[in-house]
Motif scaffolding. Structure first.
Motif, PDB file in Angstrom:
ATOM      1  N   GLY A 125       0.827  -1.197   0.000  1.00 57.87           N
ATOM      2  CA  GLY A 125       0.000   0.000   0.000  1.00 57.87           C
ATOM      3  C   GLY A 125       0.863   1.249   0.000  1.00 57.87           C
ATOM      4  N   VAL A 126       0.484   2.240  -0.793  1.00 57.05           N
ATOM      5  CA  VAL A 126       1.280   3.458  -0.895  1.00 57.05           C
ATOM      6  C   VAL A 126       0.404   4.605  -1.377  1.00 57.05           C
ATOM      7  N   PRO A 127       0.536   5.811  -0.807  1.00 54.75           N
ATOM      8  CA  PRO A 127      -0.187   6.973  -1.345  1.00 54.75           C
ATOM      9  C   PRO A 127       0.217   7.233  -2.791  1.00 54.75           C
ATOM     10  N   ASP A 128      -0.703   7.778  -3.588  1.00 52.13           N
ATOM     11  CA  ASP A 128      -0.449   7.904  -5.027  1.00 52.13           C
ATOM     12  C   ASP A 128       0.753   8.782  -5.340  1.00 52.13           C
TER      13      ASP A 128
ATOM     14  N   CYS B  31      -3.254   1.931  -3.867  1.00 54.68           N
ATOM     15  CA  CYS B  31      -3.035   3.358  -3.608  1.00 54.68           C
ATOM     16  C   CYS B  31      -4.224   3.976  -2.871  1.00 54.68           C
ATOM     17  N   PHE B  32      -3.973   4.443  -1.653  1.00 55.38           N
ATOM     18  CA  PHE B  32      -4.941   5.194  -0.861  1.00 55.38           C
ATOM     19  C   PHE B  32      -4.155   6.214  -0.040  1.00 55.38           C
TER      20      PHE B  32
ATOM     21  N   LEU C 202       2.808  -4.741   3.288  1.00 54.09           N
ATOM     22  CA  LEU C 202       3.708  -3.602   3.478  1.00 54.09           C
ATOM     23  C   LEU C 202       2.939  -2.329   3.165  1.00 54.09           C
ATOM     24  N   ALA C 203       3.325  -1.231   3.793  1.00 54.10           N
ATOM     25  CA  ALA C 203       2.685   0.049   3.482  1.00 54.10           C
ATOM     26  C   ALA C 203       3.673   1.178   3.727  1.00 54.10           C
ATOM     27  N   LEU C 204       3.671   2.145   2.822  1.00 59.97           N
ATOM     28  CA  LEU C 204       4.426   3.377   2.985  1.00 59.97           C
ATOM     29  C   LEU C 204       3.444   4.454   3.448  1.00 59.97           C
ATOM     30  N   LEU C 205       3.711   5.046   4.607  1.00 58.41           N
ATOM     31  CA  LEU C 205       2.800   6.024   5.190  1.00 58.41           C
ATOM     32  C   LEU C 205       3.549   7.299   5.556  1.00 58.41           C
ATOM     33  N   THR C 206       2.850   8.421   5.487  1.00 61.81           N
ATOM     34  CA  THR C 206       3.379   9.648   6.073  1.00 61.81           C
ATOM     35  C   THR C 206       3.445   9.463   7.585  1.00 61.81           C
ATOM     36  N   GLU C 207       4.528   9.921   8.200  1.00 64.63           N
ATOM     37  CA  GLU C 207       4.690   9.728   9.643  1.00 64.63           C
ATOM     38  C   GLU C 207       3.480  10.265  10.402  1.00 64.63           C
ATOM     39  N   GLY C 208       3.193   9.604  11.499  1.00 70.27           N
ATOM     40  CA  GLY C 208       2.092  10.029  12.346  1.00 70.27           C
ATOM     41  C   GLY C 208       0.784   9.323  12.063  1.00 70.27           C
ATOM     42  N   HIS C 209       0.753   8.441  11.057  1.00 73.47           N
ATOM     43  CA  HIS C 209      -0.491   7.765  10.711  1.00 73.47           C
ATOM     44  C   HIS C 209      -0.538   6.305  11.150  1.00 73.47           C
TER      45      HIS C 209
ATOM     46  N   ALA D 276      -8.263  13.796  -0.577  1.00 72.31           N
ATOM     47  CA  ALA D 276      -7.531  12.695   0.045  1.00 72.31           C
ATOM     48  C   ALA D 276      -6.229  12.382  -0.667  1.00 72.31           C
ATOM     49  N   THR D 277      -5.999  12.978  -1.840  1.00 75.13           N
ATOM     50  CA  THR D 277      -4.796  12.674  -2.616  1.00 75.13           C
ATOM     51  C   THR D 277      -4.034  13.944  -2.959  1.00 75.13           C
ATOM     52  N   GLN D 278      -2.722  13.780  -3.198  1.00 77.36           N
ATOM     53  CA  GLN D 278      -1.910  14.917  -3.607  1.00 77.36           C
ATOM     54  C   GLN D 278      -2.331  15.424  -4.973  1.00 77.36           C
ATOM     55  N   ALA D 279      -2.681  14.508  -5.870  1.00 76.51           N
ATOM     56  CA  ALA D 279      -3.128  14.916  -7.200  1.00 76.51           C
ATOM     57  C   ALA D 279      -4.368  15.796  -7.108  1.00 76.51           C
ATOM     58  N   GLY D 280      -5.276  15.447  -6.198  1.00 74.50           N
ATOM     59  CA  GLY D 280      -6.466  16.257  -6.019  1.00 74.50           C
ATOM     60  C   GLY D 280      -6.147  17.636  -5.482  1.00 74.50           C
ATOM     61  N   CYS D 281      -5.227  17.710  -4.518  1.00 70.59           N
ATOM     62  CA  CYS D 281      -4.824  19.011  -3.967  1.00 70.59           C
ATOM     63  C   CYS D 281      -4.165  19.874  -5.034  1.00 70.59           C
ATOM     64  N   PHE D 282      -3.302  19.283  -5.858  1.00 74.06           N
ATOM     65  CA  PHE D 282      -2.649  20.038  -6.920  1.00 74.06           C
ATOM     66  C   PHE D 282      -3.675  20.557  -7.931  1.00 74.06           C
TER      67      PHE D 282
END
Length: 292
Positions: free
Chosen positions: A101-104, A131-132, A148-155, A219-225
């Motif tokens: 699992g990994v954010p986009d 991707c979530f 396995l999952a890559l997460l932003t710290e704190g989650h 919920a996604t960086q692409a959406g924020c951009f």
């Protein structure tokens, strides 16, 4: 007949690449388990062998000379082929299925190289990439839906400890056409409540008394951009290539500094029994460490 050129020692090339990428003999020596003097001697041997200086010192450490820059890409290719040959003969073939699992935004930035390298050495392992956002991925880890999952710290959920694989600055991002950051209150495009990036951005603005309001969530960086491109708000991101129409913002634009953020690799409790998942985890750690 033409004389056969002498062979290059892969260990010398590896020492050079590690110093060129990390800017430090100390870090390179730690990576290969040698003393600093031994690694320095390797670079001296390589420079003597090639007859050109390959590294020079600047204000931030060691960096490649023009000849070193020419060598760097070619040395990476030689080492990749060297490692592939060695692995193909000495490591047993791995088979299996790994759920990652990994954010986009992390997937687009780091995974192509990491997964390509992994596929070369372990072609029989099937990797499922999901991707979530980090919060959703943490929940999937808890219920056993990911290995396995890559997460932003704190989650990470309570009781879960992640291995930090990257750390870098969080920065403001805004439209180059709309001057969104000059509005009062400043509109923001951020992730949902509970996101560490969101809390860091709001805390920084409140710390300098800057009026702001969250106008859109994604919920996604692409959406924020996408929303920032439309001039609907200022957002935040780790340092990465920006889409055309967006620019980094900072102190000159009246915005406060943001903290560094880390990326953590979480492993499910079943990974220890999966050689394929353990190999991918090692490949992810190595890929982040070697990324420019």
């Amino acid at each position: 007949m033409l004389a056969v050129p002498p062979g290059l020692d892969p260990d010398l090339l590896r020492a050079f690449v590690l110093i060129a990428e990390g800017g430090s003999v100390t870090r390179a020596a730690a990576r290969v388990g040698r003393t600093q003097s031994a690694v320095s001697m390797q670079i001296k041997r390589l420079e003597d062998f090639l007859g050109k200086p390959l590294l020079h010192r600047n204000g931030r450490g060691l960096s490649p000379t023009p000849h070193g820059a020419w060598l760097l890409d070619r040395a990476r290719q030689v080492l990749a082929l060297n490692d592939q040959i060695w692995t193909g003969f000495w490591e047993p073939a791995l088979v299996g299925h790994v759920r990652l699992g990994v954010p986009d935004d992390y997937a687009l930035r780091w995974l192509p190289t990491i997964l390509a390298d992994f596929a070369e050495t372990h072609p029989a392992v099937e990797v499922e990439v999901v991707c979530f956002n980090s919060e959703t991925l943490a929940g999937r880890m808890e219920v056993g839906l990911l290995d396995l999952a890559l997460l932003t710290e704190g989650h990470a959920a309570p009781g879960w400890t992640g291995q930090e694989v990257w750390r870098g600055p969080l920065r403001w991002v805004g439209s180059t056409r709309h001057g969104t950051h000059r509005r009062d209150p400043m509109p923001l495009v951020l992730a949902h409540h509970g996101c560490t990036w969101r809390e860091a951005a709001l805390d920084a603005l409140h710390g300098i008394g800057r009026a702001c309001r969250v106008t859109y969530n994604s919920a996604t960086q692409a959406g924020c951009f996408t929303l920032a491109l439309a001039g609907l708000g200022v957002t935040v991101s780790t340092t990465a290539p920006l889409p055309e129409g967006l620019a980094w913002l900072g102190a000159a634009d009246g915005l406060p500094a943001l903290p560094d953020m880390g990326i953590e690799l979480l492993q499910s409790r079943s990974v220890a029994g999966s050689p394929a998942a353990m190999a991918l985890a090692a490949g992810i750690v190595r890929g982040f460490a070697e990324a420019p």
